[in-house]
Scaffold this motif. Structure first.
Motif, PDB file in Angstrom:
ATOM      1  N   THR A   1       1.272   1.568   6.256  1.00  0.00           N
ATOM      2  CA  THR A   1       1.935   1.460   5.084  1.00  0.00           C
ATOM      3  C   THR A   1       0.964   1.284   3.898  1.00  0.00           C
ATOM      4  O   THR A   1       0.263   0.093   3.886  1.00  0.00           O
ATOM      5  CB  THR A   1       2.760   0.077   5.305  1.00  0.00           C
ATOM      6  OG1 THR A   1       3.752   0.163   6.379  1.00  0.00           O
ATOM      7  CG2 THR A   1       3.858  -0.094   3.977  1.00  0.00           C
ATOM      8  N   ARG A   2       1.106   2.126   2.879  1.00  0.00           N
ATOM      9  CA  ARG A   2       0.491   1.958   1.769  1.00  0.00           C
ATOM     10  C   ARG A   2       1.241   1.530   0.626  1.00  0.00           C
ATOM     11  O   ARG A   2       2.319   1.365   0.572  1.00  0.00           O
ATOM     12  CB  ARG A   2       0.033   3.496   1.404  1.00  0.00           C
ATOM     13  CG  ARG A   2      -0.910   4.196   2.610  1.00  0.00           C
ATOM     14  CD  ARG A   2      -1.049   5.569   2.229  1.00  0.00           C
ATOM     15  NE  ARG A   2      -2.247   6.085   3.074  1.00  0.00           N
ATOM     16  CZ  ARG A   2      -1.844   6.661   4.215  1.00  0.00           C
ATOM     17  NH1 ARG A   2      -0.607   6.717   4.630  1.00  0.00           N
ATOM     18  NH2 ARG A   2      -2.770   7.134   5.076  1.00  0.00           N
ATOM     19  N   LYS A   3       0.294   1.446  -0.464  1.00  0.00           N
ATOM     20  CA  LYS A   3       0.971   0.558  -1.740  1.00  0.00           C
ATOM     21  C   LYS A   3       2.319   1.687  -2.189  1.00  0.00           C
ATOM     22  O   LYS A   3       3.338   1.169  -2.511  1.00  0.00           O
ATOM     23  CB  LYS A   3       0.048   0.532  -2.595  1.00  0.00           C
ATOM     24  CG  LYS A   3      -0.944  -0.686  -2.606  1.00  0.00           C
ATOM     25  CD  LYS A   3      -1.936  -0.586  -3.794  1.00  0.00           C
ATOM     26  CE  LYS A   3      -2.866  -1.890  -3.646  1.00  0.00           C
ATOM     27  NZ  LYS A   3      -3.820  -1.959  -4.734  1.00  0.00           N
ATOM     28  N   ARG A   4       2.197   3.069  -2.039  1.00  0.00           N
ATOM     29  CA  ARG A   4       3.178   3.810  -2.591  1.00  0.00           C
ATOM     30  C   ARG A   4       4.477   3.593  -1.945  1.00  0.00           C
ATOM     31  O   ARG A   4       5.698   3.796  -2.220  1.00  0.00           O
ATOM     32  CB  ARG A   4       2.602   5.192  -2.587  1.00  0.00           C
ATOM     33  CG  ARG A   4       2.288   5.927  -1.255  1.00  0.00           C
ATOM     34  CD  ARG A   4       1.875   7.219  -1.490  1.00  0.00           C
ATOM     35  NE  ARG A   4       1.580   7.939  -0.022  1.00  0.00           N
ATOM     36  CZ  ARG A   4       1.036   9.101   0.118  1.00  0.00           C
ATOM     37  NH1 ARG A   4       0.701   9.793  -1.065  1.00  0.00           N
ATOM     38  NH2 ARG A   4       0.820   9.501   1.383  1.00  0.00           N
ATOM     39  N   ASP A   5       4.184   3.534  -0.240  1.00  0.00           N
ATOM     40  CA  ASP A   5       5.439   3.061   0.480  1.00  0.00           C
ATOM     41  C   ASP A   5       5.988   1.959   0.130  1.00  0.00           C
ATOM     42  O   ASP A   5       7.405   1.821   0.307  1.00  0.00           O
ATOM     43  CB  ASP A   5       4.840   3.156   1.879  1.00  0.00           C
ATOM     44  CG  ASP A   5       4.141   4.389   2.531  1.00  0.00           C
ATOM     45  OD1 ASP A   5       4.599   5.598   2.095  1.00  0.00           O
ATOM     46  OD2 ASP A   5       3.185   4.191   3.135  1.00  0.00           O
TER      47      ASP A   5
ATOM     48  N   VAL B   1       6.579   0.772  -2.722  1.00  0.00           N
ATOM     49  CA  VAL B   1       7.119   1.184  -3.929  1.00  0.00           C
ATOM     50  C   VAL B   1       8.380   1.792  -3.603  1.00  0.00           C
ATOM     51  O   VAL B   1       9.420   1.449  -4.133  1.00  0.00           O
ATOM     52  CB  VAL B   1       6.210   2.136  -5.024  1.00  0.00           C
ATOM     53  CG1 VAL B   1       7.100   2.402  -6.084  1.00  0.00           C
ATOM     54  CG2 VAL B   1       5.086   1.248  -5.511  1.00  0.00           C
ATOM     55  N   VAL B   2       8.223   2.775  -2.618  1.00  0.00           N
ATOM     56  CA  VAL B   2       9.493   3.550  -2.181  1.00  0.00           C
ATOM     57  C   VAL B   2      10.670   2.623  -1.472  1.00  0.00           C
ATOM     58  O   VAL B   2      11.614   2.593  -1.826  1.00  0.00           O
ATOM     59  CB  VAL B   2       8.972   4.563  -1.323  1.00  0.00           C
ATOM     60  CG1 VAL B   2      10.323   5.462  -0.786  1.00  0.00           C
ATOM     61  CG2 VAL B   2       8.191   5.742  -1.997  1.00  0.00           C
TER      62      VAL B   2
END
Length: 380
Positions: A102-106, A108-109
């Motif tokens: 899980t990345r930061k953009r995930d 956010v989504v």
């Protein structure tokens, strides 16, 4: 009288309570598996899955409560719908996280969809105010926005999640079953005023397929993880060959059975110089290339491993394969296909020789090849 009792049991409140109680049992089983994984793996995907399963548990417990009460207030209906949608969102987030870091953009989504769910849920209270109609029509329209939003989430799950996880077949089946159940629910409510008993029965029974597949999905993920852990314990991370301990154990096993085996011992020539002049990255690339050649040549005839550093070994288990010939094929391919050469030695199992001695003999033969010119094959 008996027929009436059976009818009530299947299609009446008792049948509904029984069905949802059984679904709760399946959900709890899946919850326990996910919780066990969370304790052992401490991965955020299992935490998300646990939250989703807890919400699903609450959802079906609430349905049982609704069935017993036989009448619910608009607030209770809203909470039930919100729980249903949130459970679906969290379940898909959890499934995605089981296979992806899980990345930061995930995040956010994920946050976007949770906020979107909260925004869509407001339509339950405000949509009827925009429309004119009877009280019954307003009551029917209240949940429509959230119900249609579930169809959108199903489509987005197929589009965004399906291509990024393993077990695509099971996941697609889960979404298809969920879509079918939700379509039946919508048809029964908005076309037949919830009076079609057959549709109600399907709406209660089809989710069994969904939760059974979900349980199998998570259970298979457990097996995948266990297999990955086992593979990492017996293989070398760089070359993907078996590690020294596993190789030695297999040699011991065959020697104890007095099987007609041979051991081939190889060492990359001038490997330290290669690392010093062209860097460790190039050294790693060469190791992987040589390992691939060894693996390809011994695929049907033996077991290959990385014994240490630049040393690779083969246990020839096929009695019809000549160790000298196999060694020569590996040596010539390494010379032709890579920027290095290898010195190789082999030894055949003889009476009274144990596993350690057999490997040592092949190592000594390799050492003679190394000290008498390199890039050659020597037998013990």
């Amino acid at each position: 009288m008996n027929n009436q009792t059976i009818w009530d049991l299947i299609f009446g409140p008792a049948g509904s309570i029984f069905m949802h109680s059984m679904l709760i049992v399946i959900i709890l089983m899946t919850f326990l598996v996910s919780f066990r994984l969370l304790l052992s793996r401490r991965k955020i995907g299992y935490f998300s899955m646990i939250i989703a399963l807890f919400i699903l548990f609450v959802q079906h417990a609430q349905i049982i409560e609704k069935t017993l009460a036989q009448d619910i207030t608009p607030v209770q209906e809203f909470i039930a719908l919100l729980i249903k949608v949130l459970a679906f969102v969290m379940l898909n987030i959890g499934i995605y996280q089981l296979y992806n870091a899980t990345r930061k953009r995930d995040f956010v989504v994920f946050a976007f969809f949770i906020l979107l769910t909260a925004a869509i849920s407001l339509s339950y209270w405000f949509a009827p105010a925009w429309l004119q109609g009877s009280e019954d029509q307003s009551k029917l329209l209240r949940p429509l926005g959230m119900e249609l939003y579930l169809f959108l989430l199903l489509f987005l799950s197929f589009l965004l999640v399906n291509s990024r996880i393993g077990q695509n077949g099971k996941y697609q089946l889960m979404l298809t079953v969920y879509f079918t159940t939700h379509t039946i629910h919508m048809a029964n409510v908005y076309l037949f005023d919830s009076k079609q008993i057959a549709l109600k029965f399907l709406e209660q029974t089809i989710p069994f397929v969904f939760y059974i597949v979900l349980f199998l999905f998570i259970f298979e993920r457990v097996i995948e993880i266990m297999q990955a852990i086992y593979n990492s314990s017996i293989t070398d991370g760089l070359t993907k060959l078996y590690n020294r301990k596993y190789f030695y154990n297999r040699v011991t096993q065959y020697v104890q059975q007095r099987a007609p085996v041979s051991v081939i011992f190889s060492d990359i020539d001038n490997f330290k110089k290669l690392n010093d002049t062209k860097g460790h990255h190039m050294g790693d690339q060469v190791l992987k290339q040589v390992a691939q050649i060894v693996k390809e040549e011994t695929e049907d005839s033996g077991i290959c491993g990385r014994y240490g550093g630049e040393e690779m070994v083969v246990l020839v288990t096929d009695p019809e394969v000549d160790a000298a010939g196999l060694s020569e094929r590996i040596r010539s391919r390494v010379e032709a296909e890579t920027i290095v050469t290898v010195s190789m030695g082999y030894s055949m199992l003889k009476k009274g020789v144990n596993a350690e001695e057999l490997i040592k003999q092949a190592d000594e033969a390799m050492y003679r090849a190394k000290t008498t010119g390199k890039n050659k094959v020597v037998g013990f």
